[in-house]
Design an enzyme around this catalytic site. Structure first.
Site, PDB file in Angstrom:
ATOM      1  CE  LYS A   1     -30.390  27.361 -25.630  1.00  0.00           C
ATOM      2  NZ  LYS A   1     -29.554  28.235 -24.787  1.00  0.00           N
TER       3      LYS A   1
ATOM      4  N   GLY B   1     -21.014  31.402 -22.604  1.00  0.00           N
ATOM      5  CA  GLY B   1     -20.479  32.322 -21.611  1.00  0.00           C
ATOM      6  C   GLY B   1     -19.088  32.836 -21.886  1.00  0.00           C
TER       7      GLY B   1
ATOM      8  CB  ALA C   1     -23.614  29.709 -26.846  1.00  0.00           C
ATOM      9  N   GLY C   2     -21.914  32.514 -26.937  1.00  0.00           N
ATOM     10  CA  GLY C   2     -20.616  33.050 -27.318  1.00  0.00           C
ATOM     11  C   GLY C   2     -20.588  34.514 -27.681  1.00  0.00           C
TER      12      GLY C   2
ATOM     13  CG  ASN D   1     -28.252  34.380 -19.554  1.00  0.00           C
ATOM     14  OD1 ASN D   1     -28.473  33.393 -18.883  1.00  0.00           O
ATOM     15  ND2 ASN D   1     -28.346  35.578 -19.018  1.00  0.00           N
ATOM     16  CB  THR D   2     -22.948  35.118 -20.254  1.00  0.00           C
ATOM     17  OG1 THR D   2     -23.416  33.828 -19.859  1.00  0.00           O
ATOM     18  CG2 THR D   2     -21.824  35.536 -19.333  1.00  0.00           C
TER      19      THR D   2
END
Length: 274
Positions: free
Chosen positions: A108, A169, A195-196, A217-218
């Site tokens: 990635k 995040g 992301a987001g 992830n977050t």
């Protein structure tokens, strides 16, 4: 008899190049309290792709506690990432280190352009992608939601593009669905939102739009209950994918009765004889 939902689960696998993925939810490994919690959440997510930061997570030193002991490559597809790299040279170095360690030919690719927003340096990203593709890497690039850059990455040989939904995040969800749609029309490779995402409905929306997958992830790691949120994300991705394949009803301005009105008993209140 097999239900349509069961058939979907069996047949609707994600394929990118020669690689088959059992889940359309890909997950990261940062920000968890422990390796044990990381493993529990990933198992609850149903993901088979797990991305790890080469420079931040100890996956290269064999004499120290190792995340890969909890996520063995035989059970998961480990996707090294170049998170935290701000130059092309850094990103190339860490991608090569991961492959030299025998982790994966997949990467990635991240080349960050700004430490506050963590937006990608798309010029450096395209440059690094071209180099790594020539070296035989399978490159999954984290990019902006710019259709022009997405096309350049496809032309560079990337088998998928991974535009952000919102800053890394942030948990803001898909801020610009129109650009994501244009990217889908512009490239011929799978589009994976990266992301987001903040909650399961964000993941479902991405899948309802026809995205091939979602990486996060977050949203899981910083939930009050990461394991439960991982399970929710799995359901959100599955529901969104099924809804996309099913095809939603058309939107209408006015009501449309679910039950037919033919044969209704006339009411005196409306001026008709009983």
């Amino acid at each position: 008899m097999e239900t349509s939902a069961a058939k979907l689960q069996r047949e609707d696998s994600l394929r990118i190049g020669n690689i088959r993925f059992s889940s359309r939810l890909w997950v990261g490994t940062g920000k968890y309290k422990s390796f044990e919690e990381t493993r529990e959440a990933i198992l609850a997510s149903g993901a088979d792709v797990v991305t790890v930061a080469v420079r931040r997570v100890n996956i290269l030193r064999k004499d120290e506690p190792n995340l890969l002991d909890y996520l063995p490559p035989d059970n998961f597809k480990i996707l090294p990432n170049t998170a935290g790299c701000y130059t092309v040279e850094e990103a190339l170095r860490y991608a090569r280190l991961a492959r030299a360690a025998g982790i994966s030919d997949m990467v990635k690719l991240e080349v960050i352009g700004d430490p506050r927003t963590l937006f990608p340096d798309v010029v450096g990203l395209v440059e690094a992608a071209r180099v790594l593709v020539k070296e035989g890497f399978v490159v999954f690039p984290y990019t902006s939601d710019d259709p022009i850059i997405a096309k350049k990455l496809e032309d560079a040989g990337c088998p998928a593009v991974m535009p952000l939904a919102a800053p890394i995040g942030s948990g803001l969800g898909i801020r610009n669905p129109y650009n994501i749609r244009i990217i889908q029309e512009t490239v011929g490779v799978p589009v994976i939102v990266d992301a987001g995402v903040g909650t399961a409905s964000d993941a479902a929306i991405a899948m309802e739009m026809g995205c091939a997958g979602v990486l996060m992830n977050t949203a899981i790691a910083e939930a009050k209950d990461p394991v439960l949120m991982a399970h929710a994300m799995r359901l959100g991705v599955e529901a969104g994918r099924a809804a996309f394949l099913a095809g939603r009803m058309s939107r209408k301005l006015y009501a449309n009765a679910s039950s037919p009105l033919d044969g209704m008993i006339s009411s005196p209140a409306h001026g008709t004889a009983p």
